[in-house]
Design an enzyme around this catalytic site. Structure first.
Site, PDB file in Angstrom:
ATOM      1  N   HIS A  82      57.176  72.924  18.287  1.00  0.00           N
ATOM      2  CA  HIS A  82      55.738  72.639  18.231  1.00  0.00           C
ATOM      3  C   HIS A  82      55.070  73.722  17.403  1.00  0.00           C
ATOM      4  O   HIS A  82      55.329  74.904  17.602  1.00  0.00           O
ATOM      5  CB  HIS A  82      55.128  72.634  19.640  1.00  0.00           C
ATOM      6  CG  HIS A  82      53.646  72.450  19.605  1.00  0.00           C
ATOM      7  ND1 HIS A  82      53.054  71.216  19.482  1.00  0.00           N
ATOM      8  CD2 HIS A  82      52.632  73.354  19.610  1.00  0.00           C
ATOM      9  CE1 HIS A  82      51.736  71.352  19.442  1.00  0.00           C
ATOM     10  NE2 HIS A  82      51.460  72.649  19.506  1.00  0.00           N
ATOM     11  N   ASP A 161      45.861  65.729  30.199  1.00  0.00           N
ATOM     12  CA  ASP A 161      45.511  66.535  29.028  1.00  0.00           C
ATOM     13  C   ASP A 161      44.590  65.772  28.086  1.00  0.00           C
ATOM     14  O   ASP A 161      43.684  66.355  27.492  1.00  0.00           O
ATOM     15  CB  ASP A 161      46.761  66.989  28.263  1.00  0.00           C
ATOM     16  CG  ASP A 161      46.348  67.812  27.044  1.00  0.00           C
ATOM     17  OD1 ASP A 161      45.704  68.851  27.246  1.00  0.00           O
ATOM     18  OD2 ASP A 161      46.618  67.380  25.913  1.00  0.00           O
ATOM     19  N   ARG A 168      37.051  69.428  26.654  1.00  0.00           N
ATOM     20  CA  ARG A 168      36.995  70.800  26.114  1.00  0.00           C
ATOM     21  C   ARG A 168      36.398  70.812  24.719  1.00  0.00           C
ATOM     22  O   ARG A 168      35.644  71.713  24.358  1.00  0.00           O
ATOM     23  CB  ARG A 168      38.412  71.410  26.099  1.00  0.00           C
ATOM     24  CG  ARG A 168      38.916  71.747  27.500  1.00  0.00           C
ATOM     25  CD  ARG A 168      40.411  72.020  27.476  1.00  0.00           C
ATOM     26  NE  ARG A 168      40.747  73.087  26.567  1.00  0.00           N
ATOM     27  CZ  ARG A 168      41.898  73.174  25.888  1.00  0.00           C
ATOM     28  NH1 ARG A 168      42.839  72.249  26.043  1.00  0.00           N
ATOM     29  NH2 ARG A 168      42.123  74.172  25.087  1.00  0.00           N
ATOM     30  N   SER A 183      47.766  72.890  27.883  1.00  0.00           N
ATOM     31  CA  SER A 183      47.604  71.632  27.157  1.00  0.00           C
ATOM     32  C   SER A 183      48.846  71.352  26.304  1.00  0.00           C
ATOM     33  O   SER A 183      49.436  70.257  26.363  1.00  0.00           O
ATOM     34  CB  SER A 183      46.343  71.743  26.279  1.00  0.00           C
ATOM     35  OG  SER A 183      46.303  70.754  25.307  1.00  0.00           O
ATOM     36  N   LYS A 187      52.402  68.618  27.480  1.00  0.00           N
ATOM     37  CA  LYS A 187      52.882  67.498  26.658  1.00  0.00           C
ATOM     38  C   LYS A 187      54.333  67.702  26.258  1.00  0.00           C
ATOM     39  O   LYS A 187      55.137  66.776  26.262  1.00  0.00           O
ATOM     40  CB  LYS A 187      51.995  67.359  25.410  1.00  0.00           C
ATOM     41  CG  LYS A 187      50.609  66.816  25.736  1.00  0.00           C
ATOM     42  CD  LYS A 187      49.688  66.795  24.532  1.00  0.00           C
ATOM     43  CE  LYS A 187      49.175  68.168  24.195  1.00  0.00           C
ATOM     44  NZ  LYS A 187      47.944  68.227  23.412  1.00  0.00           N
TER      45      LYS A 187
HETATM   46  N1  URA Z   1      46.480  71.791  20.706  1.00  0.00           N
HETATM   47  C1  URA Z   1      46.611  71.194  21.894  1.00  0.00           C
HETATM   48  O1  URA Z   1      47.393  70.269  22.066  1.00  0.00           O
HETATM   49  N2  URA Z   1      45.836  71.630  22.907  1.00  0.00           N
HETATM   50  C2  URA Z   1      44.963  72.645  22.772  1.00  0.00           C
HETATM   51  O2  URA Z   1      44.315  73.001  23.715  1.00  0.00           O
HETATM   52  C3  URA Z   1      44.853  73.255  21.520  1.00  0.00           C
HETATM   53  C4  URA Z   1      45.630  72.801  20.499  1.00  0.00           C
END
Ligand code: URA
Length: 425
Positions: A82, A161, A168, A183, A187
């Site tokens: 990621h 999320d 957010r 977050s 995932k």
């Molecule tokens: N990317 C995400 O998936 N979540 C965040 O909070 C910030 C960047």
């Protein structure tokens, strides 16, 4: 459970109890807690932070809001990467087939880009016929047969999320390490991978430009991975200058294919190989990823991956109708090319979106004909701006005002090392 008690508790700096966390995440996902109450709790977390075990529980509750995929059936070690996002960051497109060619299965459940950094799915959608949508069964079958999949995350992957991130975004509560870490990791952990490498970008084009904050985010995510049984490490990599020579969807696919064919820019190849080695090491596979690029095995997997999702790997990619060049104003060495400015220019040309429902242009973007360290002559083209809508050019040019420096005395560029640090076991 009283949501106001939970908000007050965090407001006053206390650790939330496990049952408060579980209840809040479940109730908010189900629509039983109002947005204004969730906003208040998020803002209290921004100010007060979270203890490591409290954050691990918060993340576990987010994962439990949906399903955690079971990838044991794919028959190979699974490992994903990621990136926190950067300008010209097309590494996923190369890394996924490359690491798969070395024997791992790479499940890349991705999202779309927002703001000045592009999204992996937006890039791949520039390929005629390619679709990001796969059922879980088709995804597992492709992982087993081909080794790599890049596809859209399904609706049941950490749905908490999706709601929290949208909230957010409109309440000034994105920039908080526990919230970012939970977050991203909810995932990635829900995706079912055995191992995960995080590419945490540092520099002007990064989500968190400051190296100390980026390091803290990396440490927090590595700890969260470990707490959930996912072998996790992180590389901090430079994002003060764009990666490679292109920023924009089809342009980045073309450059990725150049790397898969054994060529491509040195900085892009170096970051990709560093991440590939890290992924293979976590997956327990001894293989040389440079050899898999050089002998065409990674390219073979790329072609199979694209075809498995309806794309034609041989189809010509769309090209922009208008190309405007930006010339060098003086002779000298290009010492700086600011990633954020180039990203904003590409975005304004149409490559990125401001709101998640906006369309993106496959053809728009920026080609960097010179990179820091190159000698340039006055009048020589430095950048190409590609777009189908020429009325976008003035605002893109504005973004590039002050974006580069040329030094007549031949000084060294002011760039960060490409791989700045490693965090992990
Ligand atoms: N990317 C995400 O998936 N979540 C965040 O909070 C910030 C960047």
């Amino acid at each position: 459970m009283d949501v106001v008690d939970i908000i007050r508790s965090k407001r006053d700096g206390h650790r939330l109890a496990d049952d408060q966390i579980d209840w809040f995440i479940e109730a908010y996902t189900a629509g039983a807690v109002a947005d204004e109450q969730a906003s208040a709790l998020l803002m209290a977390i921004v100010w007060r932070g979270m203890e490591p075990d409290e954050l691990a529980r918060w993340t576990a509750a987010m994962i439990a809001s949906g399903t955690r995929l079971d990838l044991t059936g794919v028959g190979r070690p699974t490992v994903d990467k990621h990136s926190t996002g950067g300008v010209g960051d097309k590494v996923s497109l190369i890394l996924c087939p490359l690491v798969a060619a070395c024997g791992a299965a790479v499940p890349q459940l991705s999202g779309r880009g927002l703001g000045h950094t592009g999204g992996t799915l937006d890039k791949l959608e520039a390929i005629p016929g390619w679709s990001p949508d796969l059922s879980t069964e088709a995804m597992i079958a492709t992982l087993r047969d081909v080794g790599g999949v890049i596809c859209a995350a399904g609706g049941d992957l950490a749905p908490a999320d999706r709601k929290l991130y949208a909230l957010r975004d409109v309440t000034g509560t994105v920039e908080a390490i526990p919230l970012i870490a939970s977050s991203i990791m909810s995932k990635k952990i829900a995706e079912g991978t055995d191992a995960l490498v995080l590419d945490v970008k540092v520099g002007s084009g990064a989500f968190l430009p400051d190296v100390d904050l980026a390091r803290e985010l990396a440490r927090t995510m590595v700890e969260l991975g470990a707490a959930h049984g996912v072998r996790t490490s992180a590389l901090l990599t430079a994002m003060d200058t764009p990666l490679g020579r292109t920023a924009g969807n089809a342009l980045e696919v073309t450059e990725s294919v150049e790397v898969l064919a054994g060529g491509g820019p040195d900085d892009l190849v170096e970051v990709t190989l560093a991440l590939a080695r890290e992924m293979l090491s976590l997956a327990g596979i001894e293989a040389d990823p440079a050899a898999a690029l050089a002998d065409g095995r990674a390219m073979d997997v790329w072609r199979a991956m694209i075809a498995a999702q309806g794309g034609d790997p041989d189809a010509p990619l769309p090209r922009a109708g208008h190309i405007e060049t930006v010339p060098a104003p003086a002779d000298g060495v290009l010492t700086r090319l600011d990633a954020r400015s180039v990203g904003i220019a590409a975005w304004r040309l149409g490559a990125g979106r401001a709101r998640k429902e906006d369309p993106v242009s496959p053809t728009a973007g920026v080609v960097m004909l010179a990179k820091p360290g190159d000698d340039v002559r006055a009048g020589q083209p430095l950048l190409e701006l590609h777009t189908d809508e020429p009325d976008r050019l003035p605002r893109a040019l504005d973004a590039l005002d002050g974006a580069f420096s040329i030094d007549a005395s031949g000084s060294e560029p002011e760039t960060l090392p490409l791989v700045i640090d490693r965090i992990g076991p």
